[in-house]
Every structure is written in structure tokens, then in C-alpha cells.
Design a protein around this motif. Structure first.
Motif, PDB file in Angstrom:
ATOM      1  N   SER A  89       1.661  -4.213  -5.924  1.00  0.00           N
ATOM      2  CA  SER A  89       1.795  -2.759  -5.865  1.00  0.00           C
ATOM      3  C   SER A  89       1.812  -2.157  -7.269  1.00  0.00           C
ATOM      4  O   SER A  89       1.254  -1.085  -7.486  1.00  0.00           O
ATOM      5  CB  SER A  89       3.023  -2.339  -5.052  1.00  0.00           C
ATOM      6  OG  SER A  89       4.178  -2.914  -5.576  1.00  0.00           O
ATOM      7  N   ILE A 139      -7.078   1.297   1.719  1.00  0.00           N
ATOM      8  CA  ILE A 139      -6.068   0.740   0.811  1.00  0.00           C
ATOM      9  C   ILE A 139      -5.194  -0.287   1.549  1.00  0.00           C
ATOM     10  O   ILE A 139      -4.853  -1.330   0.991  1.00  0.00           O
ATOM     11  CB  ILE A 139      -5.200   1.867   0.191  1.00  0.00           C
ATOM     12  CG1 ILE A 139      -4.265   1.309  -0.875  1.00  0.00           C
ATOM     13  CG2 ILE A 139      -4.399   2.610   1.228  1.00  0.00           C
ATOM     14  CD1 ILE A 139      -3.531   2.383  -1.666  1.00  0.00           C
ATOM     15  N   ARG A 140      -4.901   0.005   2.802  1.00  0.00           N
ATOM     16  CA  ARG A 140      -4.026  -0.881   3.546  1.00  0.00           C
ATOM     17  C   ARG A 140      -4.702  -2.225   3.807  1.00  0.00           C
ATOM     18  O   ARG A 140      -4.105  -3.279   3.670  1.00  0.00           O
ATOM     19  CB  ARG A 140      -3.647  -0.231   4.874  1.00  0.00           C
ATOM     20  CG  ARG A 140      -2.200  -0.406   5.179  1.00  0.00           C
ATOM     21  CD  ARG A 140      -1.924   0.140   6.537  1.00  0.00           C
ATOM     22  NE  ARG A 140      -0.923   1.187   6.449  1.00  0.00           N
ATOM     23  CZ  ARG A 140      -0.368   1.708   7.528  1.00  0.00           C
ATOM     24  NH1 ARG A 140      -0.736   1.306   8.728  1.00  0.00           N
ATOM     25  NH2 ARG A 140       0.542   2.620   7.399  1.00  0.00           N
ATOM     26  N   SER A 168       2.245   2.731  -3.360  1.00  0.00           N
ATOM     27  CA  SER A 168       1.351   3.401  -4.299  1.00  0.00           C
ATOM     28  C   SER A 168       1.409   4.914  -4.086  1.00  0.00           C
ATOM     29  O   SER A 168       1.382   5.386  -2.947  1.00  0.00           O
ATOM     30  CB  SER A 168      -0.075   2.894  -4.088  1.00  0.00           C
ATOM     31  OG  SER A 168      -0.951   3.692  -4.817  1.00  0.00           O
ATOM     32  N   ALA A 205       0.830  -1.202   0.000  1.00  0.00           N
ATOM     33  CA  ALA A 205       0.000   0.000   0.000  1.00  0.00           C
ATOM     34  C   ALA A 205       0.867   1.255   0.000  1.00  0.00           C
ATOM     35  O   ALA A 205       0.555   2.247  -0.659  1.00  0.00           O
ATOM     36  CB  ALA A 205      -0.921   0.002   1.216  1.00  0.00           C
ATOM     37  N   ARG A 206       1.978   1.190   0.719  1.00  0.00           N
ATOM     38  CA  ARG A 206       2.847   2.360   0.860  1.00  0.00           C
ATOM     39  C   ARG A 206       3.493   2.741  -0.468  1.00  0.00           C
ATOM     40  O   ARG A 206       3.765   3.909  -0.730  1.00  0.00           O
ATOM     41  CB  ARG A 206       3.920   2.053   1.900  1.00  0.00           C
ATOM     42  CG  ARG A 206       4.465   3.257   2.643  1.00  0.00           C
ATOM     43  CD  ARG A 206       5.535   2.802   3.619  1.00  0.00           C
ATOM     44  NE  ARG A 206       6.614   2.090   2.955  1.00  0.00           N
ATOM     45  CZ  ARG A 206       7.648   2.681   2.347  1.00  0.00           C
ATOM     46  NH1 ARG A 206       7.739   3.988   2.339  1.00  0.00           N
ATOM     47  NH2 ARG A 206       8.579   1.967   1.764  1.00  0.00           N
ATOM     48  N   ARG A 250      -3.692   7.071  -2.929  1.00  0.00           N
ATOM     49  CA  ARG A 250      -4.308   6.214  -1.918  1.00  0.00           C
ATOM     50  C   ARG A 250      -5.788   6.496  -1.756  1.00  0.00           C
ATOM     51  O   ARG A 250      -6.301   7.478  -2.256  1.00  0.00           O
ATOM     52  CB  ARG A 250      -3.585   6.312  -0.578  1.00  0.00           C
ATOM     53  CG  ARG A 250      -3.119   7.702  -0.167  1.00  0.00           C
ATOM     54  CD  ARG A 250      -2.061   7.609   0.913  1.00  0.00           C
ATOM     55  NE  ARG A 250      -0.879   6.912   0.451  1.00  0.00           N
ATOM     56  CZ  ARG A 250      -0.524   5.660   0.814  1.00  0.00           C
ATOM     57  NH1 ARG A 250      -1.220   4.997   1.661  1.00  0.00           N
ATOM     58  NH2 ARG A 250       0.550   5.110   0.341  1.00  0.00           N
ATOM     59  N   TYR A 251      -6.437   5.575  -1.058  1.00  0.00           N
ATOM     60  CA  TYR A 251      -7.864   5.741  -0.782  1.00  0.00           C
ATOM     61  C   TYR A 251      -8.137   5.105   0.568  1.00  0.00           C
ATOM     62  O   TYR A 251      -7.345   4.271   1.032  1.00  0.00           O
ATOM     63  CB  TYR A 251      -8.693   5.086  -1.894  1.00  0.00           C
ATOM     64  CG  TYR A 251      -8.458   3.603  -2.063  1.00  0.00           C
ATOM     65  CD1 TYR A 251      -9.121   2.668  -1.275  1.00  0.00           C
ATOM     66  CD2 TYR A 251      -7.546   3.132  -2.994  1.00  0.00           C
ATOM     67  CE1 TYR A 251      -8.891   1.311  -1.424  1.00  0.00           C
ATOM     68  CE2 TYR A 251      -7.305   1.782  -3.150  1.00  0.00           C
ATOM     69  CZ  TYR A 251      -7.987   0.874  -2.363  1.00  0.00           C
ATOM     70  OH  TYR A 251      -7.746  -0.466  -2.499  1.00  0.00           O
TER      71      TYR A 251
END
Lengths: 263, 219
Positions: free
Chosen positions: A144, A93-94, A86, A83-84, A89-90
Motif C-alpha cells: 500500500s 486497483i482492487r 490508497s 487498495a483501500r 484510486r483507478y
């Protein structure tokens, strides 16, 4: 099997000369990466050292609960990292990345360790941890990349998606194209890796096995299993993350929720 | 004159949280071209997007030709109340693909692509000379608007909602495209709601709705 050549602290210190040399090049050419290089080298030593210590303990204790615990920690960090990486983000996401990594690990990992390799007992850390580690490390890249591509599409080309929605396309119809493109992108590294395997370089795990004294054909057999495993893992992981992101960013009634997508 | 579409109540805020309008109910008359007017920044585009369900709405009831459309079947609603979006985006691919894609969606419900009518409409709007296999991405802004209009007419929804469909067109072409919209609107079971940037063209409309001070008034 041949006697293994053991590496001691002195050998590692000699190897460190090479990192220092890289640092010197950075200084001489003003690459301005010497600090990052030093920090990264330090992290390598500390992180791998810790992992080595933990693995030695886990291998010695051989209790399923510890193996599962370690896997959970690995999945947690892999999801966080996916997630990091990307740039967009939204909310959620994590969780989605974590879900993709966990599901991939469970599906592909179970198939490979329990059916293909047939590890006994099922939790034997010597097999389970490195194999699942490879699945996680590799599908992390695929997941990713796929996520990045998908979010990029929904952000930079949102008008195309909305154009289809405006003509009554369902969420699935409007996102079929972007999802295909994203999953394809997620699969590129592993496809390239399979195509180049053995020609450009010997894959890392195979090299490791040969260094450790395994017969080359056995190492090859393992490597083939690994490659197929990674192909499956990347496909499944990419598909899951793209579907999960799609559900969050386009409502079931076919409305693009651009407001949820941020940098 | 019967109301063919009723949608509301609608409310919206702008990017800074200021209220644009509240309690707005849109009514469209069958067989009429309705012009939506209002000062810039009054929320015309937002209103059109809420109407077709591309922007979020709360507690809005959508009714078309006696049938209620719930949130669940919004794609179905959009197939019948179709928005020609501002700036006329195109899909990557050929001009033909851009005209045909809606017909492969489930919302087409048996609608078939009419090749002859497509060629005829492309001729009228002045795109007849461009090969159908040319990439749509290479079209100019004005050409995109005309392509979008042709697609909308071929799709032939109950209500065609158009957000500045004629911007960037010269007077002659704009008039020709407007006539197509008018002709479409006057068919039974059809209607058009549009926002135009050019007041001169708007003279031929049947009815005007004004979005002023957060309220929608028939003019």
C-alpha cells in the motif's frame, strides 16, 4: 519445555482495565478518540475470537481444502485493504492489489513453508496459516505504501512523466524513476524493521515463541527466516503492484491516462 | 512547398463534453514555421497534444516524410514530432540532466548530445551564466521556457511543436528565442508548429493555421 501459563477470562478482564484507562485518558484530555478506541477494542476481541475458533476447527480437521480456503479469504481481505489504504484510486486497483498479494503469497509462501521450513504435510495449518498470515499482513503495508507513492507521483508529478514521454521515452523509460522510488518506499518499513530487530524490541513472533516455551536460539532462527521472508515479500509485492498500476495508467503507446486516476 | 507531416482526422471535446473540433487534419509544410492561432478555449493545446500522441485519438493516421506511424510506434513518432509542453516542466536534478535526458532514451536512435552547441544556445537565450550543475527546480518560469527551448533545439526533431514557448519572456529575449525557432524551421527536413501568446512576435511566421468554430483553416 516449561508448562504454559494459561490465560482465562478473568485474566483478559484484568487486561481490559488498561484499555479502559486509555479511554479515561482520552476523555480527560479531550482526545476524542474514546469511541474509536472502544470500537477498535471490541473489534479486536470479536475478530480474534472468531479467528481463534476457526483456527481451532481447521487445526482439528487438518484438511488441505480448508487451509487453501482460509488462505484465499486472507488474500482477498489483504488485497482489499491494500487498495483501500490508497488515497487515490483507478479502475482495477482492487484486482491489482489482490494480484500482488496472491502472487507474493504464492512465491514467498511456497519457498518458506515447503523449502526452508519443510512443512509436512505441505498444508499443515499450524505452520502454513501463521507464516502466510505474516507475509500478507506485512507485505500489505509495503504494497500500500508503494502504491500510494506511485499514484502520488503520477498525479502530482505527471508533467515530469509526460515530459519524458514527449521526447519519445517508452512507457518503461518514463516510469523507471517513479517505479524505483515507489518500490523503495514500499521496502522502507521492512528494511527498518530488520535493522532494528533485537535492539529496539524483540520481534513479535520471536517474543511469542519464547512465551510459548521455545528455546531462544530456535526462536531466533525462525525470526531470521521471517525477516528475510518479509523482505522478499515486500520487494515482490511492491514490484508487482507498481508494474500493474503502471500498465493501467500509462497506455502501451506511452500515453498517460490521467483521467483514470481519481481521489 | 511540400507537406512533411499529415495527421488526422482529429476530434476532441472539452471537460464538459462540448465538441471543440472534429475532422481536423493538420498539415505542416517542410522548412516553414507554422503558427497555430485560435481564441482561447478553442482547443489549441489539446490539438497539439493529440498531434504528438499525448492525448487519446481515434482512427487518426500519422504520416511524416512519407512514413506512416502506427499507434504501436508512437514513442518513435514523439521522438520525431516533439512537443515543448506548456509551462515547460523540468525533471528533478541538474540543468545538465534536464538537457541530456532525451539522449539516453531509445528514441535517441544514435543522436548524440552536442556540448558545444548546448553552450552556444544557452548563451543566445541568456542562460549561459547559470552553472550546468545547478538544480533545474530553482529556475524561474521564464528560465524554464528557455531551457525547454534549448533542449528542443538540441534534440533537433523533424518537427518541433511548441505550446507557448515564449511566455513570460521580455520582448528582447522573446524575439531572440523566436529567431532560433525560425532558423530551425527553415532547415531542410524540418518544420515548427507553434502557439504563441504574443501576436507581435507572430509576424515573422511563414504560415498560419486558424482553429475557429471547430475547424482548422489555413490563413
Amino acid at each position: 519445555m516449561n508448562e504454559l501459563i494459561h490465560l482465562g477470562p478473568f485474566d483478559l478482564a484484568v487486561a481490559a482495565v488498561l484499555v479502559v484507562a486509555a479511554g479515561c485518558i482520552s476523555l480527560a484530555m479531550r482526545l476524542d478518540i474514546e469511541k474509536r478506541l472502544a470500537l477498535s477494542a471490541l473489534r479486536t476481541v470479536v475478530q480474534l475470537g472468531l479467528v481463534g475458533l476457526i483456527l481451532e476447527r481447521v487445526f482439528a480437521i487438518r484438511r488441505p481444502i480448508f487451509v487453501v480456503l482460509i488462505l484465499a479469504v486472507m488474500i482477498f481481505f489483504a488485497g482489499r485493504e491494500a487498495a483501500r489504504r490508497s488515497t487515490r484510486r483507478y479502475p482495477g486497483i482492487r484486482f491489482d492489489a489482490w494480484l500482488a498479494m496472491a502472487a507474493t503469497c504464492l512465491i514467498v509462501g511456497t519457498l518458506v513453508t515447503q523449502v526452508v521450513v519443510g512443512v509436512k504435510p505441505w498444508y499443515d495449518p499450524q505452520y502454513v496459516i501463521p507464516l502466510l498470515g505474516m507475509i500478507l499482513g506485512n507485505s500489505l503495508t509495503g504494497v500500500s505504501l508503494c502504491l500510494e507513492r506511485f499514484l502520488e507521483h503520477l498525479s502530482a508529478r505527471k508533467h515530469e512523466v509526460e515530459l519524458m514521454l514527449a521526447f519519445g521515452a517508452t512507457r518503461g523509460e518514463a516510469l523507471a524513476g517513479p517505479m524505483r522510488a515507489a518500490v523503495r518506499t514500499g521496502m522502507i518499513p521492512v528494511t527498518n524493521m530488520m535493522a532494528a530487530a533485537g535492539i529496539v524490541a524483540l520481534p513479535g513472533m520471536m517474543t511469542g515463541q519464547i512465551l510459548a516455551g521455545a528455546p531462544p536460539m530456535q526462536a531466533v532462527a525462525y525470526q531470521i527466516v521471517i525477516m528475510f521472508m518479509l523482505a522478499g515479500a515486500n520487494a515482490i509485492g511492491s514490484m508487482i503492484i507498481a508494474s500493474a498500476a503502471a500498465r493501467r495508467l500509462v497506455a502501451a503507446d506511452g500515453r498517460l491516462r490521467s483521467e483514470r486516476l481519481g481521489e | 512547398m511540400s507537406v512533411i507531416l499529415r495527421c488526422g482526422p482529429l476530434e476532441a471535446r472539452d471537460g464538459e463534453g462540448r465538441e471543440l473540433y472534429r475532422g481536423v487534419v493538420v498539415e505542416i509544410l517542410e522548412g516553414k514555421l507554422t503558427l497555430l492561432k485560435g481564441p482561447s478555449g478553442s482547443g489549441k493545446t489539446t490539438l497539439l497534444r493529440q498531434l504528438v500522441g499525448l492525448n487519446a485519438t481515434e482512427g487518426c493516421v500519422r504520416r511524416l516524410a512519407g512514413r506512416d506511424y502506427t499507434q504501436k510506434i508512437l514513442p518513435c513518432w514523439r521522438g520525431a514530432v516533439t512537443l515543448l509542453m506548456q509551462d515547460s516542466p523540468v525533471l528533478p536534478g541538474t540543468i545538465e540532466h534536464n538537457l541530456r535526458f532525451p539522449f539516453s532514451c531509445r528514441s535517441a536512435e544514435g543522436r548524440l548530445f552536442d556540448d558545444e552547441r548546448a553552450a552556444e544556445l544557452l548563451d543566445i537565450v541568456g542562460l549561459g551564466g547559470i552553472p550546468m550543475d545547478r538544480s533545474a527546480g530553482a529556475l524561474s518560469g521564464g528560465e524554464r521556457h528557455r531551457l525547454a527551448l534549448v533542449r528542443g533545439l538540441l534534440w533537433s526533431p523533424s518537427i518541433l511543436v511548441a505550446d507557448e514557448p515564449l511566455s513570460g519572456l521580455d520582448t528582447v529575449r522573446a524575439q531572440r528565442c523566436f529567431d532560433l525557432l525560425l532558423e530551425f524551421a527553415h532547415r531542410p527536413g524540418r518544420a515548427v508548429l507553434c502557439v504563441l501568446h504574443d501576436a507581435v512576435l507572430g509576424r515573422g511566421t511563414d504560415r498560419t493555421l486558424n482553429l475557429v468554430n471547430g475547424r482548422l483553416e489555413a490563413g
